[in-house]
Design a protein around this motif. Structure first.
Motif, PDB file in Angstrom:
ATOM      1  N   GLU A 187      63.923  52.660  28.964  1.00 34.07           N
ATOM      2  CA  GLU A 187      64.437  52.048  27.739  1.00 34.07           C
ATOM      3  C   GLU A 187      64.255  50.541  27.773  1.00 34.07           C
ATOM      4  O   GLU A 187      64.521  49.895  28.793  1.00 34.07           O
ATOM      5  CB  GLU A 187      65.920  52.381  27.547  1.00 34.07           C
ATOM      6  N   ASN A 188      63.767  49.990  26.683  1.00 30.91           N
ATOM      7  CA  ASN A 188      63.676  48.543  26.487  1.00 30.91           C
ATOM      8  C   ASN A 188      64.424  48.202  25.206  1.00 30.91           C
ATOM      9  O   ASN A 188      64.258  48.874  24.181  1.00 30.91           O
ATOM     10  CB  ASN A 188      62.220  48.090  26.357  1.00 30.91           C
ATOM     11  N   LYS A 189      65.220  47.160  25.244  1.00 29.00           N
ATOM     12  CA  LYS A 189      65.923  46.727  24.039  1.00 29.00           C
ATOM     13  C   LYS A 189      66.163  45.231  24.108  1.00 29.00           C
ATOM     14  O   LYS A 189      66.222  44.637  25.191  1.00 29.00           O
ATOM     15  CB  LYS A 189      67.254  47.471  23.887  1.00 29.00           C
TER      16      LYS A 189
END
Length: 215
Positions: A187-189
């Motif tokens: 996950e990238n945010k």
């Protein structure tokens, strides 16, 4: 390819074949330059994926609202501000780094067993290999000031990647060190901001633009 030696003692060669086939389409809709809609879809297949998962479907949709086109925006002086709100969601597929025959497994010749020529299984097959999928959701706005002499672009995003193509370690008793499989998620945010400014008027003979971005 013939080894570079005065007397050829070993000749080897390779031949591979890989096919990627895709269908895609897009529909754009613009109502009075105020409300914007874009819908797209891809259906892609790759020969180096597992027998039951060669094809993947990757849709996407984005919407936009030019608020400065609305009647209530007339409370501001003409061309002082422009504002566009936007949102998008999409799915992307990835198979980078996957060999042409990884899902089918591989064998090699040239080894010997008990003094006789042998064929050795060098990589395990995995008929269940499938596309990595990255799902991205994005919210943002474009703000223009002084007839777009200054522009600010801001985005907040979240990207989740599932079915990562990853090597899974195996017990030594299997005779193999690992097998490639779809294992794990990532996950990238975060947020991104970009600032652009035209220091001089657009019709000036000499132009000067300043840009800054951060994430």
């Amino acid at each position: 390819t013939l080894n570079a030696s005065a007397t050829p003692v070993s000749v080897s060669g390779t031949e591979t074949n890989q096919l990627i086939l895709g269908y895609f389409g897009r529909i754009n809709y613009d109502y009075d330059e105020k409300y914007l809609l874009s819908v797209n879809a891809r259906y892609d297949g790759a020969s180096n994926l597992g027998l039951t998962n060669k094809w993947g479907f990757f849709p996407g949709v984005s919407v936009g609202w030019n608020m400065h086109k609305e009647n209530f925006w007339k409370i501001f002086p003409d061309r002082l501000f422009s504002l566009k709100l936007r949102a998008s969601y999409g799915v992307n597929g990835n198979i980078s780094g996957l060999g042409p025959y990884t899902a089918q497994g591989s064998y090699s010749v040239g080894s010997r067993y008990n003094g006789a020529a042998a064929v050795q299984n060098t990589a395990l097959a995995n008929a269940d290999l499938k596309w990595e999928e990255s799902k991205t959701f994005d919210l943002g706005f474009d703000l223009g000031v002084f007839n777009n002499r200054i522009n600010i672009l801001f985005d907040v995003y979240r990207r989740r990647t599932d079915n990562l193509l990853t090597s899974l370690s195996l017990p030594q008793s299997t005779g193999f060190g690992s097998i490639l499989t779809n294992l794990g998620s990532l996950e990238n945010k975060g947020f991104e901001i970009e600032l652009n400014a035209n220091v001089l008027p657009r019709d000036a003979a000499f132009q000067w633009n300043i840009a800054l971005n951060a994430s």
